[in-house]
Design a protein around this motif. Sequence first.
Motif, PDB file in Angstrom:
ATOM      1  N   VAL A  75       1.015  -1.220   0.027  1.00  0.00           N
ATOM      2  CA  VAL A  75      -0.038   0.182   0.112  1.00  0.00           C
ATOM      3  C   VAL A  75       0.872   1.155   0.010  1.00  0.00           C
ATOM      4  CG1 VAL A  75      -1.740   1.228   1.337  1.00  0.00           C
ATOM      5  CG2 VAL A  75      -2.007  -1.222   1.270  1.00  0.00           C
ATOM      6  N   TRP A  76       1.966   1.145   0.918  1.00  0.00           N
ATOM      7  CA  TRP A  76       2.897   2.265   0.899  1.00  0.00           C
ATOM      8  C   TRP A  76       3.645   2.776  -0.532  1.00  0.00           C
ATOM      9  CZ3 TRP A  76       8.384   2.399   1.527  1.00  0.00           C
ATOM     10  CH2 TRP A  76       9.157   3.658   1.924  1.00  0.00           C
ATOM     11  N   ILE A  77       3.829   1.641  -1.204  1.00  0.00           N
ATOM     12  CA  ILE A  77       4.442   1.868  -2.443  1.00  0.00           C
ATOM     13  C   ILE A  77       3.532   2.356  -3.570  1.00  0.00           C
ATOM     14  CG2 ILE A  77       5.751   0.311  -4.562  1.00  0.00           C
ATOM     15  CD1 ILE A  77       6.935  -1.114  -2.065  1.00  0.00           C
ATOM     16  N   THR A  78       2.407   1.482  -3.687  1.00  0.00           N
ATOM     17  CA  THR A  78       1.332   1.815  -4.756  1.00  0.00           C
ATOM     18  C   THR A  78       0.031   2.640  -4.198  1.00  0.00           C
ATOM     19  OG1 THR A  78      -0.242   0.208  -3.764  1.00  0.00           O
ATOM     20  CG2 THR A  78       1.577  -0.700  -5.455  1.00  0.00           C
ATOM     21  N   GLY A  79      -0.114   2.895  -2.981  1.00  0.00           N
ATOM     22  CA  GLY A  79      -1.154   4.056  -2.696  1.00  0.00           C
ATOM     23  C   GLY A  79      -2.737   3.232  -3.166  1.00  0.00           C
ATOM     24  N   GLN A  80      -2.438   2.031  -3.146  1.00  0.00           N
ATOM     25  CA  GLN A  80      -3.852   1.238  -3.422  1.00  0.00           C
ATOM     26  C   GLN A  80      -3.869   0.158  -2.202  1.00  0.00           C
ATOM     27  OE1 GLN A  80      -5.917   1.631  -6.098  1.00  0.00           O
ATOM     28  NE2 GLN A  80      -4.902   3.357  -6.777  1.00  0.00           N
ATOM     29  N   ARG A  81      -5.210  -0.209  -2.396  1.00  0.00           N
ATOM     30  CA  ARG A  81      -5.678  -1.427  -1.435  1.00  0.00           C
ATOM     31  C   ARG A  81      -4.915  -2.514  -2.068  1.00  0.00           C
ATOM     32  NH1 ARG A  81     -11.627  -2.048   0.918  1.00  0.00           N
ATOM     33  NH2 ARG A  81     -11.706  -0.387   2.285  1.00  0.00           N
ATOM     34  N   THR A  82      -4.707  -3.593  -1.107  1.00  0.00           N
ATOM     35  CA  THR A  82      -3.984  -4.771  -1.587  1.00  0.00           C
ATOM     36  C   THR A  82      -5.376  -5.713  -2.179  1.00  0.00           C
ATOM     37  OG1 THR A  82      -4.307  -5.974   0.439  1.00  0.00           O
ATOM     38  CG2 THR A  82      -2.086  -5.206  -0.301  1.00  0.00           C
ATOM     39  N   GLY A  83      -5.366  -6.271  -3.128  1.00  0.00           N
ATOM     40  CA  GLY A  83      -6.563  -6.886  -3.884  1.00  0.00           C
ATOM     41  C   GLY A  83      -6.970  -5.912  -5.117  1.00  0.00           C
ATOM     42  N   ASP A  84      -7.145  -4.908  -4.647  1.00  0.00           N
ATOM     43  CA  ASP A  84      -7.536  -3.962  -5.628  1.00  0.00           C
ATOM     44  C   ASP A  84      -6.266  -3.482  -6.676  1.00  0.00           C
ATOM     45  OD1 ASP A  84      -9.801  -3.714  -4.672  1.00  0.00           O
ATOM     46  OD2 ASP A  84      -9.693  -1.442  -3.770  1.00  0.00           O
ATOM     47  N   TYR A  85      -5.266  -3.401  -6.181  1.00  0.00           N
ATOM     48  CA  TYR A  85      -3.910  -3.193  -6.954  1.00  0.00           C
ATOM     49  C   TYR A  85      -3.765  -4.255  -7.964  1.00  0.00           C
ATOM     50  CZ  TYR A  85       0.812  -1.935  -8.631  1.00  0.00           C
ATOM     51  OH  TYR A  85       1.748  -1.471  -9.189  1.00  0.00           O
ATOM     52  N   GLU A  86      -3.986  -5.527  -7.432  1.00  0.00           N
ATOM     53  CA  GLU A  86      -3.707  -6.742  -8.353  1.00  0.00           C
ATOM     54  C   GLU A  86      -4.661  -6.735  -9.390  1.00  0.00           C
ATOM     55  OE1 GLU A  86      -1.702  -7.179  -4.589  1.00  0.00           O
ATOM     56  OE2 GLU A  86      -3.606  -6.718  -5.140  1.00  0.00           O
ATOM     57  N   LYS A  87      -5.858  -6.304  -9.181  1.00  0.00           N
ATOM     58  CA  LYS A  87      -6.922  -6.180 -10.146  1.00  0.00           C
ATOM     59  C   LYS A  87      -6.233  -5.442 -11.376  1.00  0.00           C
ATOM     60  CE  LYS A  87     -10.763  -7.377  -7.250  1.00  0.00           C
ATOM     61  NZ  LYS A  87     -12.141  -6.842  -6.436  1.00  0.00           N
ATOM     62  N   ILE A  88      -5.840  -4.315 -10.891  1.00  0.00           N
ATOM     63  CA  ILE A  88      -5.226  -3.333 -12.228  1.00  0.00           C
ATOM     64  C   ILE A  88      -4.343  -3.742 -12.754  1.00  0.00           C
ATOM     65  CG2 ILE A  88      -3.817  -1.097 -12.106  1.00  0.00           C
ATOM     66  CD1 ILE A  88      -5.326  -0.014  -9.579  1.00  0.00           C
ATOM     67  N   ILE A 101       6.414  -3.082  -7.998  1.00  0.00           N
ATOM     68  CA  ILE A 101       6.655  -4.292  -7.267  1.00  0.00           C
ATOM     69  C   ILE A 101       6.859  -5.388  -8.170  1.00  0.00           C
ATOM     70  CG2 ILE A 101       5.794  -5.944  -5.554  1.00  0.00           C
ATOM     71  CD1 ILE A 101       4.079  -3.518  -4.434  1.00  0.00           C
ATOM     72  N   GLU A 102       7.945  -5.996  -8.051  1.00  0.00           N
ATOM     73  CA  GLU A 102       8.319  -7.183  -9.272  1.00  0.00           C
ATOM     74  C   GLU A 102       7.279  -8.409  -8.959  1.00  0.00           C
ATOM     75  OE1 GLU A 102      12.360  -8.300  -9.236  1.00  0.00           O
ATOM     76  OE2 GLU A 102      12.992  -5.836  -9.429  1.00  0.00           O
ATOM     77  N   LEU A 103       7.150  -8.855 -10.046  1.00  0.00           N
ATOM     78  CA  LEU A 103       6.208 -10.216  -9.890  1.00  0.00           C
ATOM     79  C   LEU A 103       7.248 -11.275  -9.461  1.00  0.00           C
ATOM     80  CD1 LEU A 103       4.212  -9.976 -13.201  1.00  0.00           C
ATOM     81  CD2 LEU A 103       3.644  -9.152 -10.805  1.00  0.00           C
ATOM     82  N   PRO A 104       6.912 -12.214  -8.512  1.00  0.00           N
ATOM     83  CA  PRO A 104       5.471 -12.487  -8.004  1.00  0.00           C
ATOM     84  C   PRO A 104       5.139 -11.835  -6.719  1.00  0.00           C
ATOM     85  CG  PRO A 104       6.869 -14.448  -7.731  1.00  0.00           C
ATOM     86  CD  PRO A 104       7.910 -13.325  -8.360  1.00  0.00           C
ATOM     87  N   ASP A 105       5.859 -10.983  -6.411  1.00  0.00           N
ATOM     88  CA  ASP A 105       5.807 -10.273  -5.101  1.00  0.00           C
ATOM     89  C   ASP A 105       4.549  -9.528  -4.530  1.00  0.00           C
ATOM     90  OD1 ASP A 105       8.145 -11.513  -4.185  1.00  0.00           O
ATOM     91  OD2 ASP A 105       9.337  -9.578  -4.818  1.00  0.00           O
ATOM     92  N   LEU A 106       3.748  -9.532  -5.513  1.00  0.00           N
ATOM     93  CA  LEU A 106       2.645  -8.828  -5.139  1.00  0.00           C
ATOM     94  C   LEU A 106       1.677  -9.533  -4.235  1.00  0.00           C
ATOM     95  CD1 LEU A 106       1.152  -7.806  -8.656  1.00  0.00           C
ATOM     96  CD2 LEU A 106       2.040  -6.098  -6.913  1.00  0.00           C
ATOM     97  N   ILE A 107       1.258  -9.011  -3.122  1.00  0.00           N
ATOM     98  CA  ILE A 107       0.531  -9.778  -2.098  1.00  0.00           C
ATOM     99  C   ILE A 107      -0.704 -10.653  -2.421  1.00  0.00           C
ATOM    100  CG2 ILE A 107      -0.602  -7.855  -0.847  1.00  0.00           C
ATOM    101  CD1 ILE A 107       1.351 -10.825   0.993  1.00  0.00           C
ATOM    102  N   GLY A 108      -1.635  -9.596  -3.172  1.00  0.00           N
ATOM    103  CA  GLY A 108      -2.692 -10.282  -3.583  1.00  0.00           C
ATOM    104  C   GLY A 108      -3.702 -10.598  -2.630  1.00  0.00           C
ATOM    105  N   TRP A 109      -3.569 -10.534  -1.233  1.00  0.00           N
ATOM    106  CA  TRP A 109      -4.548 -10.762  -0.169  1.00  0.00           C
ATOM    107  C   TRP A 109      -5.214  -9.576   0.178  1.00  0.00           C
ATOM    108  CZ3 TRP A 109      -0.267 -13.776   2.349  1.00  0.00           C
ATOM    109  CH2 TRP A 109      -0.377 -15.023   1.850  1.00  0.00           C
ATOM    110  N   VAL A 110      -6.319  -9.547   0.403  1.00  0.00           N
ATOM    111  CA  VAL A 110      -7.028  -8.456   1.016  1.00  0.00           C
ATOM    112  C   VAL A 110      -6.682  -7.960   2.320  1.00  0.00           C
ATOM    113  CG1 VAL A 110      -9.289  -7.523   1.303  1.00  0.00           C
ATOM    114  CG2 VAL A 110      -8.839  -8.595  -0.475  1.00  0.00           C
ATOM    115  N   GLY A 111      -6.524  -6.979   2.702  1.00  0.00           N
ATOM    116  CA  GLY A 111      -6.110  -6.626   4.211  1.00  0.00           C
ATOM    117  C   GLY A 111      -5.166  -5.392   4.431  1.00  0.00           C
TER     118      GLY A 111
END
Length: 149
Positions: A75-88, A101-111
Amino acid sequence: MNQTALEKIINSIFETLEEAIVSYQNSPEDWDISDGNVAICILTEDGRVYGKLFGTDKLKGRHFFSVAYKKASQVWITGQRTGDYEKIVFGGEMDPEDSPIELPDLIGWVGGQPIKIEDTQLSVGFSGFRGFNDIDIVQTAVEKVMLTY
């Protein structure tokens, strides 16, 4: 907001969460995941890290704090909620190669979520319950704390 006031608010959020966590004992879908061992991580805009582990199982706490930190830092890096950023990223709105954020390091989980307190942006990650409850428990705690400020 000055640092002392912000730290007081963050500590109040931690105290409010501690009270709220026990209410999830009545939700086996959540409680069975963590047995009350959950964690929160808060990053300020200038990179200060605040965290709190709840519960008595140090290994579970360590695991959930690791996840909470990853959520908060994304969130600090992207400014987006986790889960929402992955959809983008994966929904075609952004080339995955352009993600900071390099793949596969996107967390993907909501929270993970950005929380604005006055003029200060906080990046918050919570882990230990189901993702939508990770979001709700933090939002409820922040709202309750801000009623007193």
